[in-house]
Design an enzyme around this catalytic site. Structure first.
Site, PDB file in Angstrom:
ATOM      1  N   HIS A 137      -1.105  -6.864 -14.967  1.00 17.66           N
ATOM      2  CA  HIS A 137       0.340  -6.686 -15.048  1.00 17.66           C
ATOM      3  C   HIS A 137       0.796  -6.401 -16.469  1.00 17.66           C
ATOM      4  CE1 HIS A 137       4.517  -7.981 -15.649  1.00 17.66           C
ATOM      5  NE2 HIS A 137       4.718  -7.529 -14.426  1.00 17.66           N
ATOM      6  N   CYS A 138       0.196  -7.067 -17.447  1.00 21.16           N
ATOM      7  CA  CYS A 138       0.776  -7.073 -18.786  1.00 21.16           C
ATOM      8  C   CYS A 138       0.684  -5.739 -19.515  1.00 21.16           C
ATOM      9  CB  CYS A 138       0.106  -8.164 -19.626  1.00 21.16           C
ATOM     10  SG  CYS A 138       0.450  -9.838 -19.044  1.00 21.16           S
ATOM     11  N   ILE A 139      -0.522  -5.237 -19.737  1.00 17.75           N
ATOM     12  CA  ILE A 139      -0.700  -4.099 -20.629  1.00 17.75           C
ATOM     13  C   ILE A 139      -0.116  -2.801 -20.071  1.00 17.75           C
ATOM     14  CG2 ILE A 139      -2.358  -2.770 -21.979  1.00 17.75           C
ATOM     15  CD1 ILE A 139      -1.983  -5.694 -22.805  1.00 17.75           C
ATOM     16  N   ASP A 189       4.294  -4.146 -19.225  1.00 14.73           N
ATOM     17  CA  ASP A 189       5.231  -4.840 -20.102  1.00 14.73           C
ATOM     18  C   ASP A 189       5.737  -4.011 -21.279  1.00 14.73           C
ATOM     19  OD1 ASP A 189       4.853  -6.872 -18.370  1.00 14.73           O
ATOM     20  OD2 ASP A 189       3.789  -8.196 -19.742  1.00 14.73           O
TER      21      ASP A 189
END
Length: 455
Positions: A276-278, A281
């Site tokens: 999800h993050c890289i 976000d």
């Protein structure tokens, strides 16, 4: 001390049996570990999720996330945890933490639909003295500009009648060392009192709490962490492309640079970015910067570079096949690992899917092997799964290693694979039997035969 206790005049009149110390809204990779840690500290916790399947599974002691086993969930239940789809539980909560997904919209911008839906549900049941914390990753200003007005539709005022704060999640799925309790918790409150209430709450089960000036600084801290990684991964991915053309062994160069005890952190090339993050976000930060009237060029360039890595993998695969007189359109290609990181089942934004999509478009016959994924689809089409790794390696014309699961040992890959493209540098990692005192560049392995390449 909690939000209600910090303002005794506002404590809702409820029976002790009805009150929950905490309601966690969203029981995924972030919310469930948070709930587990809170339960272990002695708090009475209720989990709220819109998925009946998730809730039923948890109430039957079945875990659906990598970081918690079903035995862990069973212990949570024994210690008073319950899961529900009924938002009425929010009315009995001293603290509510929002841990819902924040994906991208089809246009590539923020999709705060789950956050706004959660805020509206809370507003319908919000009681004076409650502490509300947003953990879902988002752009600076969301807590104050989006969540606060929705909560205040309850008739209560944030900072006066209830506490409001933001605390970015820092869950790293599959990390055996750092979890909720021993990862410092960043907290920013709408007011000083809000921040203090949130810090005291997390202090019940987190070792270190770090206060920021406000909610915007806490929101930015999360995006800064992930944008830093996003940009540096893009840098090394671009270097991998031109180092191949220059005849430079980038893996060796990284190992040498990593011996510097200051001023350098090693990042490694790969087939793309996942989780999800890289991939997601930094786009929230880019969106916010665009509202100021100019682009965030670092993030946009990093996104461009990382997004083209699956195509570069296909290019390298074709070259490897061509050198052996084979055509991709008539080749059997085995994909090793389809999750976004090693030794977990999480497939969110995995680069394996765009790689598979491009291979299929070029006529390759695909199979996959992954010890953590029993079935896998690409664009609604099932990809056959191989369960015998040695046999699958021997039968495939080309093997592409996309996820570095611990099962994929260098010796095994070199022995059985006909042709192999290693996109994770597994074949370049130090021999476990190498002397521990040796510097990384001296113990890195090199492929032992033709037909094996590292990205």
């Amino acid at each position: 001390m909690d939000a209600a206790a910090s303002n005794p005049a506002l404590v809702p009149e409820q029976s002790a049996a009805a009150v929950s110390d905490l309601v966690v809204l969203g029981l995924g990779y972030v919310g469930l570990p948070l709930a587990a840690e809170a339960v272990s500290s002695g708090l009475k916790v209720t989990g709220l999720d819109v998925s009946g399947r998730v809730v039923d599974g948890l109430n039957e002691a079945v875990s659906h996330v990598d970081d918690l086993s079903s035995e862990d969930v069973r212990r949570m239940l024994e210690n008073g945890f319950t899961a529900t789809t009924d938002p009425a539980c929010l009315a009995a909560a001293r603290t509510i933490v929002i841990c819902v997904p924040t994906p991208l919209s089809p246009e590539g911008g923020p999709d705060l639909g789950a956050v706004t839906s959660a805020a509206r549900s809370i507003a319908a049941h919000l009681q004076p003295g409650t502490l509300v914390i947003l953990e879902s990753t988002t752009y600076p200003g969301t807590t104050d500009e989006v969540v606060r007005p929705l909560l205040e539709e309850s008739g209560l005022v944030a900072g006066a009648d209830f506490h409001l704060a933001f605390s970015p999640e820092r869950i790293d799925p599959g990390n055996p060392t750092f979890g909720v309790a021993n990862t410092p918790k960043v907290v920013g409150g709408l007011t000083e009192e809000c921040g203090e209430a949130a810090a005291v709450f997390y202090g019940n089960f987190v070792g270190t709490v770090v206060r920021t000036r406000g909610t915007r600084e806490a929101e930015m801290a999360k995006l800064l962490e992930n944008t830093y990684r996003h940009v540096n991964i893009a840098l090394v991915n671009e270097m991998a492309i031109f180092c191949q053309e220059l005849g430079v062994d980038l893996w060796d160069s990284i190992a040498a640079a990593a011996t510097k005890p200051f001023g350098f952190q090693a990042f490694y090339p790969g087939p793309g970015v996942g989780g999800h993050c890289i991939p997601i976000d930094p786009n929230y930060l880019s969106y916010k910067v665009k509202t100021l009237g100019y682009p965030f060029r670092f993030v946009e360039l990093a996104q461009e570079i990382n997004s083209r890595m699956p195509s570069y993998v296909i290019q390298r695969a074709q070259e490897l096949l061509n050198e052996s007189g084979l055509a991709l359109s008539r080749s059997k290609v085995l994909l090793l690992g389809v999750t976004y990181k090693a030794d977990i089942a999480d497939q969110r934004e995995s680069p394996a899917r765009p790689v598979a999509r491009k291979l299929a478009a070029k006529g390759a016959t695909l199979t996959y092997h992954d010890p953590h994924v029993e079935s896998w689809q690409v664009d609604g089409v099932d990809v056959p799964r191989s369960t015998d790794l040695d046999q699958a390696l021997a039968e495939a014309d080309l093997t592409i290693l996309l996820t570095d699961h611990s099962e994929y040992r260098p010796k095994r890959l070199e022995e059985y694979a006909r042709l192999l493209l290693d996109t994770r540098g597994v074949l370049r990692r130090p021999d476990p039997e190498a002397e521990a005192a040796a510097v990384p560049a001296q113990v890195r392995r090199h492929p032992r035969r033709e037909g094996i390449q590292v990205l």
